[in-house]
Design a protein around this motif. Sequence first.
Motif, PDB file in Angstrom:
ATOM      1  N   UNK A 177      37.805  31.715 -19.399  1.00 53.16           N
ATOM      2  CA  UNK A 177      38.749  31.418 -18.331  1.00 53.16           C
ATOM      3  C   UNK A 177      39.354  32.715 -17.820  1.00 53.16           C
ATOM      4  N   UNK A 178      39.329  32.914 -16.509  1.00 51.28           N
ATOM      5  CA  UNK A 178      39.820  34.153 -15.913  1.00 51.28           C
ATOM      6  C   UNK A 178      41.105  33.885 -15.151  1.00 51.28           C
ATOM      7  N   UNK A 231      37.926  25.881 -22.776  1.00 50.45           N
ATOM      8  CA  UNK A 231      39.023  26.767 -22.448  1.00 50.45           C
ATOM      9  C   UNK A 231      40.039  26.734 -23.582  1.00 50.45           C
ATOM     10  N   UNK A 232      40.479  27.901 -24.013  1.00 47.50           N
ATOM     11  CA  UNK A 232      41.333  28.006 -25.183  1.00 47.50           C
ATOM     12  C   UNK A 232      42.751  28.401 -24.784  1.00 47.50           C
ATOM     13  N   UNK A 258      46.773  28.345 -20.805  1.00 44.79           N
ATOM     14  CA  UNK A 258      46.048  29.595 -20.963  1.00 44.79           C
ATOM     15  C   UNK A 258      46.782  30.778 -20.352  1.00 44.79           C
ATOM     16  N   UNK A 259      47.710  30.512 -19.462  1.00 46.93           N
ATOM     17  CA  UNK A 259      48.471  31.582 -18.832  1.00 46.93           C
ATOM     18  C   UNK A 259      49.563  31.011 -17.956  1.00 46.93           C
ATOM     19  N   UNK A 260      50.509  31.857 -17.570  1.00 44.85           N
ATOM     20  CA  UNK A 260      51.668  31.383 -16.807  1.00 44.85           C
ATOM     21  C   UNK A 260      51.275  30.832 -15.440  1.00 44.85           C
ATOM     22  N   UNK A 261      50.216  31.374 -14.850  1.00 49.28           N
ATOM     23  CA  UNK A 261      49.801  30.895 -13.532  1.00 49.28           C
ATOM     24  C   UNK A 261      49.400  29.425 -13.589  1.00 49.28           C
ATOM     25  N   UNK A 262      48.887  28.987 -14.743  1.00 52.20           N
ATOM     26  CA  UNK A 262      48.503  27.586 -14.896  1.00 52.20           C
ATOM     27  C   UNK A 262      49.713  26.669 -14.783  1.00 52.20           C
ATOM     28  N   UNK A 263      50.876  27.125 -15.273  1.00 52.00           N
ATOM     29  CA  UNK A 263      52.095  26.325 -15.186  1.00 52.00           C
ATOM     30  C   UNK A 263      52.508  26.123 -13.734  1.00 52.00           C
ATOM     31  N   UNK A 264      52.378  27.175 -12.935  1.00 56.32           N
ATOM     32  CA  UNK A 264      52.746  27.065 -11.520  1.00 56.32           C
ATOM     33  C   UNK A 264      51.834  26.065 -10.807  1.00 56.32           C
ATOM     34  N   UNK A 308      41.750  18.145 -21.893  1.00 56.25           N
ATOM     35  CA  UNK A 308      42.259  18.050 -23.280  1.00 56.25           C
ATOM     36  C   UNK A 308      42.863  19.344 -23.813  1.00 56.25           C
ATOM     37  N   UNK A 309      42.505  20.481 -23.205  1.00 55.27           N
ATOM     38  CA  UNK A 309      43.051  21.751 -23.683  1.00 55.27           C
ATOM     39  C   UNK A 309      44.568  21.831 -23.486  1.00 55.27           C
ATOM     40  N   UNK A 310      45.126  20.953 -22.647  1.00 57.19           N
ATOM     41  CA  UNK A 310      46.587  20.923 -22.478  1.00 57.19           C
ATOM     42  C   UNK A 310      47.295  20.551 -23.784  1.00 57.19           C
ATOM     43  N   UNK A 311      46.607  19.765 -24.607  1.00 58.40           N
ATOM     44  CA  UNK A 311      47.137  19.387 -25.921  1.00 58.40           C
ATOM     45  C   UNK A 311      48.591  18.922 -25.829  1.00 58.40           C
TER      46      UNK A 311
END
Length: 345
Positions: free
Chosen positions: A4-5, A27-28, A76-82, A58-61
Amino acid sequence: MGDFVIEYGLEKEEIEKIYSRKTKYEMTPTLKSKVKFDNSLNIKEVLNVFEILNKEEPALNVLWDENLKEIHIHVMGKIQLEILKEVIKERFNLDVDFGKCEILYKESILKSTIGYGHFEPLGHYAEVHLLVEPNTRNSGITFNSKAHVDDLAIGHQNLVKTHIFEKEHRGILGGYPLVDLNITLLTGRAHKKHTSGGDFRQATLRALRQGLEKVENVLLEPYYKFKIKTNLDYMGRVISDIQKMNGEFETPIINENLVTIEGRGPVATFMDYSLELSAFSKGSSSVSFIFDGYDRCHNSDYVLEHRSYDKNGDSEYTSNSIFCSKGQGYVVKGSEAKLHMHCIK
């Protein structure tokens, strides 16, 4: 390993394309965050929204903390939260926010150990001996059995395997999930009359914990591979920053006035660097991150001091074994358990 990039310095639409792109790799997540929402919202409704998203990814766990009445997710990173905030607003018309990101640490061991667990309160019986070895980094947990069927039936051997894999088990340093272990069932014992459901779970967990307490354990943290593109004028500043953040880098590639620097560093120190890079370079630089697995934590003492985990106070995990004599169960400390094991006598 997740491919994941996360790339900063791109337009929002480009970032969403990256986020939505599926790869053949799992994706981890590297971070954990608490879901924040207005008290007027029904908590069950909010939880249901995240459970729907969790089925899709499912990686959201998604985790519900019953004690704290909080929803936590892994990202996986802060951008994912946005992006998640916008997705939830658009699809479910809910306004949510997220708390401070916390690193998802893990634990392992540095040397092989044998753990012994015995569970024999009155009317119960199970004994398990486990060889626990450090595995290749980022290989997870593996299991095999060398127990002879004359000593322990296949059904009971399979129970031990089931309990090893039924969930993530806590380590002894900070109670973080155990990883990168090769666990071998050496032998064990059941009782025709007294062994019942749950006995082998108790013996297995006690054997695992007893083994961990006899060797050096290690705290692991997630790492990024990074690629930074910047103006030649900022190369010195960027290299200095990488060193301060406990990163390492390859020889910079210079093409006229553009510099490309590739390297590796802890997620904990690099996850906010995009903002700093953008600020001092006036938006002319970019950085991309690729998850690069787990490795030894760069500041273990600091992390564990603030974690304040008491391995002896963990009600679910103990290295102590329980034996029975004259109709009475009694506790044997983990440090002395081997001397009492029935399979050794």
